[in-house]
Design an enzyme around this catalytic site. Structure first.
Site, mmCIF file in Angstrom:
data_model
loop_
_atom_site.group_PDB
_atom_site.id
_atom_site.type_symbol
_atom_site.label_atom_id
_atom_site.label_comp_id
_atom_site.label_asym_id
_atom_site.label_seq_id
_atom_site.Cartn_x
_atom_site.Cartn_y
_atom_site.Cartn_z
ATOM 1 N N ARG A 119 0.956 -1.240 0.255
ATOM 2 C CA ARG A 119 -0.069 -0.377 0.098
ATOM 3 C C ARG A 119 0.853 1.419 0.180
ATOM 4 O O ARG A 119 0.456 2.476 -0.475
ATOM 5 C CB ARG A 119 -0.494 0.180 1.828
ATOM 6 C CG ARG A 119 -2.550 0.120 0.684
ATOM 7 C CD ARG A 119 -3.323 -0.360 2.053
ATOM 8 N NE ARG A 119 -2.513 -1.118 2.805
ATOM 9 C CZ ARG A 119 -3.430 -1.251 4.102
ATOM 10 N NH1 ARG A 119 -4.320 -0.334 4.386
ATOM 11 N NH2 ARG A 119 -2.908 -2.790 5.303
ATOM 12 N N ASP A 166 -4.177 -22.998 14.614
ATOM 13 C CA ASP A 166 -3.059 -22.750 14.433
ATOM 14 C C ASP A 166 -1.808 -23.244 14.127
ATOM 15 O O ASP A 166 -1.109 -23.308 12.773
ATOM 16 C CB ASP A 166 -2.608 -21.558 16.044
ATOM 17 C CG ASP A 166 -0.977 -20.963 15.003
ATOM 18 O OD1 ASP A 166 -0.918 -20.667 14.522
ATOM 19 O OD2 ASP A 166 -0.098 -21.095 16.448
ATOM 20 N N LYS A 210 -1.971 -20.587 5.108
ATOM 21 C CA LYS A 210 -3.084 -21.044 6.391
ATOM 22 C C LYS A 210 -2.857 -19.408 6.815
ATOM 23 O O LYS A 210 -2.352 -19.082 6.511
ATOM 24 C CB LYS A 210 -2.151 -22.344 7.125
ATOM 25 C CG LYS A 210 -0.888 -21.370 7.869
ATOM 26 C CD LYS A 210 -0.895 -22.391 9.577
ATOM 27 C CE LYS A 210 -0.358 -21.631 10.688
ATOM 28 N NZ LYS A 210 -0.721 -20.439 10.941
ATOM 29 N N HIS A 213 4.257 -24.518 5.715
ATOM 30 C CA HIS A 213 5.973 -24.499 5.601
ATOM 31 C C HIS A 213 6.486 -25.717 6.367
ATOM 32 O O HIS A 213 7.900 -26.252 6.497
ATOM 33 C CB HIS A 213 6.395 -23.511 6.192
ATOM 34 C CG HIS A 213 6.839 -23.529 7.369
ATOM 35 N ND1 HIS A 213 5.022 -23.129 8.728
ATOM 36 C CD2 HIS A 213 7.234 -23.788 8.427
ATOM 37 C CE1 HIS A 213 5.379 -22.920 10.363
ATOM 38 N NE2 HIS A 213 6.960 -22.945 9.812
ATOM 39 N N HIS A 254 0.689 -28.186 10.987
ATOM 40 C CA HIS A 254 1.776 -28.306 11.206
ATOM 41 C C HIS A 254 1.532 -30.434 11.579
ATOM 42 O O HIS A 254 2.368 -30.922 10.870
ATOM 43 C CB HIS A 254 2.517 -27.647 11.479
ATOM 44 C CG HIS A 254 2.495 -26.276 11.530
ATOM 45 N ND1 HIS A 254 2.158 -26.247 9.929
ATOM 46 C CD2 HIS A 254 2.638 -24.984 12.218
ATOM 47 C CE1 HIS A 254 2.899 -24.760 9.935
ATOM 48 N NE2 HIS A 254 2.803 -23.967 11.312
ATOM 49 N N LYS A 300 10.150 -28.476 5.161
ATOM 50 C CA LYS A 300 11.527 -28.056 6.222
ATOM 51 C C LYS A 300 12.104 -29.821 6.171
ATOM 52 O O LYS A 300 11.483 -31.043 5.404
ATOM 53 C CB LYS A 300 10.513 -28.856 7.443
ATOM 54 C CG LYS A 300 10.378 -27.228 8.377
ATOM 55 C CD LYS A 300 9.858 -27.635 10.132
ATOM 56 C CE LYS A 300 9.590 -26.857 10.469
ATOM 57 N NZ LYS A 300 10.341 -25.288 11.004
ATOM 58 N N GLU A 309 6.446 -24.775 22.092
ATOM 59 C CA GLU A 309 7.147 -23.078 22.022
ATOM 60 C C GLU A 309 7.696 -23.038 23.603
ATOM 61 O O GLU A 309 6.184 -22.662 25.039
ATOM 62 C CB GLU A 309 6.411 -22.338 21.278
ATOM 63 C CG GLU A 309 6.406 -23.242 20.105
ATOM 64 C CD GLU A 309 5.817 -22.222 19.033
ATOM 65 O OE1 GLU A 309 6.254 -21.722 17.478
ATOM 66 O OE2 GLU A 309 4.741 -21.578 19.544
ATOM 67 N N LYS A 347 1.979 -22.709 23.559
ATOM 68 C CA LYS A 347 3.267 -21.238 23.809
ATOM 69 C C LYS A 347 3.552 -21.928 24.796
ATOM 70 O O LYS A 347 2.781 -22.147 25.716
ATOM 71 C CB LYS A 347 2.454 -20.392 23.187
ATOM 72 C CG LYS A 347 1.593 -20.891 21.473
ATOM 73 C CD LYS A 347 2.593 -19.530 20.842
ATOM 74 C CE LYS A 347 1.410 -19.771 19.524
ATOM 75 N NZ LYS A 347 3.001 -19.945 18.428
HETATM 76 C C1 BG6 Z 1 2.711 -20.888 12.150
HETATM 77 C C2 BG6 Z 1 2.462 -20.601 13.727
HETATM 78 O O1 BG6 Z 1 2.737 -21.630 11.487
HETATM 79 O O2 BG6 Z 1 4.127 -21.876 12.625
HETATM 80 C C3 BG6 Z 1 3.088 -19.889 14.995
HETATM 81 O O3 BG6 Z 1 1.721 -20.074 13.569
HETATM 82 C C4 BG6 Z 1 4.222 -20.893 15.052
HETATM 83 O O4 BG6 Z 1 2.174 -19.721 16.252
HETATM 84 C C5 BG6 Z 1 4.993 -21.768 13.603
HETATM 85 O O5 BG6 Z 1 5.340 -19.811 15.892
HETATM 86 C C6 BG6 Z 1 5.984 -22.905 14.183
HETATM 87 O O6 BG6 Z 1 6.924 -22.737 13.323
HETATM 88 P P1 BG6 Z 1 8.641 -22.852 13.083
HETATM 89 O O7 BG6 Z 1 8.478 -23.239 11.525
HETATM 90 O O8 BG6 Z 1 8.894 -22.209 13.924
HETATM 91 O O9 BG6 Z 1 8.226 -24.183 14.058
#
Ligand code: BG6
Length: 483
Positions: A44, A241, A154, A184, A246, A188, A222, A331
């Site tokens: 923007r 999330d 996502k 993602h 994942h 990995k 985490e 988390k």
């Molecule tokens: C993201 C989530 O998709 O993946 C985050 O939105 C999370 O909350 C993250 O922390 C974890 O990814 P990675 O690659 O750091 O393990």
């Protein structure tokens, strides 16, 4: 590699700063971006050429802790040289026709060197429809010569119904082959290596079934909170999330049948098959929220959003029926670690039954991060005169390899440019994962508050203890040569 134009909608977004631009630098450094290819960033703000270049330099500076290594000025320069900025507001209420006309003009001006177009939408899903229809209106969603591809990530919906709607919307403008839905985790190295380890070697497959496996655990913890992502996070929570995507991806990669060949279709179908065989057990889910979450930025004082979940499921197949699967993520937990553990049964006729370690099962751990590697917990003879038994790890560790792992985004962008969708989700895969997760969302579950720095609520321990099992505390010794 073919010449292409990568068009990033939202080039000043967090995603672009943290992941995309650093990944593009890495591709540039490895010489994986062909000479004439260009990158068009759209956002923007009215940025001059110099301001945009300054922005890219800042993103790639050493202060950006997400870019894990030093940058070389010559590489930064060649990346910056291939990056162009287009200003435009693609919010639905805005008349952004000029943006798309400019984009079209700009791409046309590049001539045949730019026949292939990859759109990366680093924007909110609410903006997709407007972007898609504008691309279509300007003839930018399909091409007779060259290809057009789209990368999105996502959230692909927030439940099965909305995921279906989004998939339907996507297909109104693009064919399935054009759409690259990115999780993602599938990019990995540590997750892709599971396929090589389990299908490239002959020893594992005969053991991967209910006769030999006692249970499977996945932990994705985490030690940090939600940071400045409160607005987004509070609308999804932990299960949506990271659980729907994942963790499920980790599970399916670790448990799928050997594909007939290593092709996109065979590997994707293998993942989908497991997702469809997963049997939800909605009575066995625990949701937690860390103490203090409600004081985070943009979080309401009565938020019921989960920052932790633990659940139980099983795969309803001849191979896996009766093998419980426990998954937990959250988390502000005791440490940051992601791993999959396959816990094998202890055979009834195991030798050395009176030894204190005789009750320890062999456990195969795929450590996704940190101290990445694969380890098998085994019993060994302690060196010496007496017959004494030790518990040890046989392990493969990434840190011992000469090559460093490529970043997941770097690999997936490269795959999309190369037209390889093996490590992307197609629409049936996304829908199968939501169909499973939806079953756990239907119940009005209690939210358990847990202390930051713990392993989550006690109720999560009870969930697994009810089956006379325990959560495995991730080993600090795994691929850690300093202990
Ligand atoms: C993201 C989530 O998709 O993946 C985050 O939105 C999370 O909350 C993250 O922390 C974890 O990814 P990675 O690659 O750091 O393990």
């Amino acid at each position: 590699m073919e010449q292409f134009a990568l068009i990033i909608f939202g080039v000043t977004s967090n995603l672009a700063k943290l992941k995309l631009i650093p990944a593009l630098y890495d591709l540039e450094e490895k010489g994986l971006l062909s000479d004439q290819s260009i990158i068009v960033g759209i956002a923007r703000s009215p940025l001059s050429k110099e301001e945009f270049q300054k922005y890219i330099l800042e993103v790639l500076s050493t202060e950006n802790r997400h870019h894990q290594h030093d940058t070389k000025p010559a590489i930064v320069k060649s990346l910056v040289n291939r990056m162009k900025y287009l200003q435009g507001n693609f919010e639905p209420q805005n008349n952004s026709d000029a943006l798309y006309r400019n984009l079209k003009q700009f791409l046309l001006k590049q001539g045949t060197s730019c026949n292939n177009h990859l759109y990366y939408l680093a924007t909110y899903p609410e903006l997709y429809e407007k972007i898609f229809s504008s691309l279509q209106k300007n003839g930018l969603n399909k091409k007779n010569q060259g290809w057009v591809r789209l990368m999105i990530e996502k959230p692909i919906g927030h439940d099965l119904k909305s995921a279906r709607l989004l998939n339907r919307l996507l297909k109104r403008y693009f064919s399935e082959e054009q759409i690259y839905r990115l999780d993602h985790y599938l990019g990995k190295d540590t997750i892709q290596n599971i396929l090589v380890f389990s299908f490239g070697n002959g020893l594992l497959q005969p053991l991967m079934n209910r006769e030999y496996v006692d249970h499977i655990q996945i932990t994705s913890s985490e030690d940090f909170g939600i940071g400045k992502r409160g607005g987004y996070y509070n609308s999804v929570g932990c299960l949506k999330d990271v659980g729907q995507n994942h963790l499920l991806q980790m599970l399916v990669v670790a448990t799928m049948d050997p594909p007939a060949e290593f092709s996109n279709r065979a590997v994707t179908d293998g993942r989908i098959k497991i997702l469809k065989q997963l049997e939800p057990d909605p009575k066995n889910i625990i949701f937690g929220q860390y103490n203090g979450y409600r004081y985070e930025d943009n979080i309401k004082a009565d938020s019921q959003t989960d920052t932790f979940f633990a659940l139980k499921t099983q795969i309803n197949s001849e191979r896996w029926r009766g093998v419980p699967i426990y998954m937990r993520a959250g988390k502000k937990l005791a440490m940051s670690v992601t791993e999959i553990s396959i816990v094998f049964k202890i055979p009834a006729n195991r030798m050395f039954p009176h030894h204190s370690l005789a009750n320890r099962p062999n456990t195969l751990t795929y450590r996704i991060q940190p101290n990445e590697g694969i380890a098998l917990e085994i019993l060994t003879k302690r060196p010496g005169h007496k017959l004494q038994i030790d518990n040890d790890l046989m392990q493969f560790c990434y840190s011992t390899k000469k090559n460093t792992q490529a970043d997941a985004y770097e690999k997936l962008i490269y795959d999309a440019i190369s037209g390889d969708p093996t490590f992307f989700n197609d629409s049936p895969e996304v829908e199968a994962s939501w169909a499973f997760i939806d079953q756990y969302l239907k119940r009005n579950n209690k939210l358990h508050i847990y202390d930051p720095g713990s392993w989550g609520p006690e109720a999560a321990d009870k969930l697994i203890k009810a089956d006379k099992r325990e959560w495995i505390e991730p080993s600090l010794a795994l691929c850690n040569f300093s202990v």
